[in-house]
Design a protein around this motif. Sequence first.
Motif, PDB file in Angstrom:
ATOM      1  N   VAL A  88       0.826  -1.216   0.128  1.00  3.28           N
ATOM      2  CA  VAL A  88       0.010  -0.031  -0.121  1.00  3.28           C
ATOM      3  C   VAL A  88       0.958   1.335   0.043  1.00  3.28           C
ATOM      4  CG1 VAL A  88      -1.674   1.426   1.400  1.00  3.28           C
ATOM      5  CG2 VAL A  88      -1.865  -1.081   1.074  1.00  3.28           C
ATOM      6  N   PHE A 115       1.171   3.962  -2.881  1.00  2.00           N
ATOM      7  CA  PHE A 115       0.622   5.438  -2.514  1.00  2.00           C
ATOM      8  C   PHE A 115       1.908   6.376  -2.942  1.00  2.00           C
ATOM      9  CE2 PHE A 115       1.101   9.165   0.521  1.00  2.00           C
ATOM     10  CZ  PHE A 115      -0.068   9.785   0.577  1.00  2.00           C
ATOM     11  N   LEU A 173       1.889   7.467  -6.626  1.00  2.00           N
ATOM     12  CA  LEU A 173       0.790   8.540  -6.934  1.00  2.00           C
ATOM     13  C   LEU A 173       1.396  10.075  -7.007  1.00  2.00           C
ATOM     14  CD1 LEU A 173      -2.042   7.406  -4.407  1.00  2.00           C
ATOM     15  CD2 LEU A 173      -2.039   6.823  -6.848  1.00  2.00           C
ATOM     16  N   ALA A 195      -3.027  13.223  -5.699  1.00  2.00           N
ATOM     17  CA  ALA A 195      -3.585  12.137  -5.606  1.00  2.00           C
ATOM     18  C   ALA A 195      -3.386  11.755  -4.154  1.00  2.00           C
ATOM     19  CB  ALA A 195      -3.287  11.137  -6.468  1.00  2.00           C
ATOM     20  N   GLN A 196      -2.000  12.123  -3.735  1.00  2.00           N
ATOM     21  CA  GLN A 196      -1.690  11.558  -2.321  1.00  2.00           C
ATOM     22  C   GLN A 196      -2.492  12.553  -1.564  1.00  2.00           C
ATOM     23  OE1 GLN A 196       2.475  12.062  -2.165  1.00  2.00           O
ATOM     24  NE2 GLN A 196       2.988  10.119  -2.930  1.00  2.00           N
ATOM     25  N   GLN A 197      -2.589  13.960  -1.627  1.00  2.00           N
ATOM     26  CA  GLN A 197      -3.431  14.854  -0.837  1.00  2.00           C
ATOM     27  C   GLN A 197      -4.894  14.563  -0.736  1.00  2.00           C
ATOM     28  OE1 GLN A 197      -1.917  17.187   1.041  1.00  2.00           O
ATOM     29  NE2 GLN A 197      -0.077  16.324   0.567  1.00  2.00           N
ATOM     30  N   ASP A 198      -4.980  14.196  -1.805  1.00  2.00           N
ATOM     31  CA  ASP A 198      -6.882  13.595  -1.801  1.00  2.00           C
ATOM     32  C   ASP A 198      -6.961  12.255  -0.884  1.00  2.00           C
ATOM     33  OD1 ASP A 198      -7.550  15.512  -3.827  1.00  2.00           O
ATOM     34  OD2 ASP A 198      -7.404  14.147  -5.433  1.00  2.00           O
ATOM     35  N   ILE A 199      -5.975  11.452  -0.829  1.00  2.00           N
ATOM     36  CA  ILE A 199      -6.376  10.365   0.009  1.00  2.00           C
ATOM     37  C   ILE A 199      -6.134  10.819   1.427  1.00  2.00           C
ATOM     38  CG2 ILE A 199      -5.069   8.134   0.749  1.00  2.00           C
ATOM     39  CD1 ILE A 199      -4.676   7.629  -2.529  1.00  2.00           C
ATOM     40  N   ILE A 200      -5.134  11.500   1.632  1.00  2.00           N
ATOM     41  CA  ILE A 200      -4.793  12.129   2.969  1.00  2.00           C
ATOM     42  C   ILE A 200      -6.160  12.960   3.719  1.00  2.00           C
ATOM     43  CG2 ILE A 200      -3.439  13.616   4.322  1.00  2.00           C
ATOM     44  CD1 ILE A 200      -1.164  13.045   2.534  1.00  2.00           C
ATOM     45  N   ARG A 201      -6.703  13.542   2.563  1.00  2.00           N
ATOM     46  CA  ARG A 201      -7.997  14.452   3.049  1.00  2.00           C
ATOM     47  C   ARG A 201      -9.012  13.238   3.392  1.00  2.00           C
ATOM     48  NH1 ARG A 201      -6.112  18.655  -0.553  1.00  2.00           N
ATOM     49  NH2 ARG A 201      -7.016  17.487  -1.937  1.00  2.00           N
ATOM     50  N   PHE A 202      -9.127  12.296   2.509  1.00  2.00           N
ATOM     51  CA  PHE A 202     -10.160  11.252   2.822  1.00  2.00           C
ATOM     52  C   PHE A 202     -10.083  10.659   4.063  1.00  2.00           C
ATOM     53  CE2 PHE A 202     -11.603   6.932   2.191  1.00  2.00           C
ATOM     54  CZ  PHE A 202     -13.064   7.263   2.046  1.00  2.00           C
ATOM     55  N   ILE A 203      -8.733  10.307   4.413  1.00  2.00           N
ATOM     56  CA  ILE A 203      -8.568   9.466   5.656  1.00  2.00           C
ATOM     57  C   ILE A 203      -8.795  10.417   6.998  1.00  2.00           C
ATOM     58  CG2 ILE A 203      -6.609   8.504   7.039  1.00  2.00           C
ATOM     59  CD1 ILE A 203      -5.434   7.528   4.394  1.00  2.00           C
TER      60      ILE A 203
END
Length: 55
Positions: A27, A31, A34, A38-46
């Motif tokens: 994972v 990550f 990306l 895309a990394q920032q989007d995932i971090i915001r989602f988490i």
Amino acid sequence: MSVMEKIEVDQSNEVGLGELNERERTVIQFFRLLDEVAQQDIIRFIYILLQSEFD
């Protein structure tokens, strides 16, 4: 960033990977592939998921 700083950052990133299982390492590797957006989007989602957990 100087070459020495880059080496130090890379080494600090590798220290924790030994403590992870194979799935977790995979994972992290995906990550890192990306782009930054895309990394920032995932971090915001988490972050949002964690916020709702503690509210």
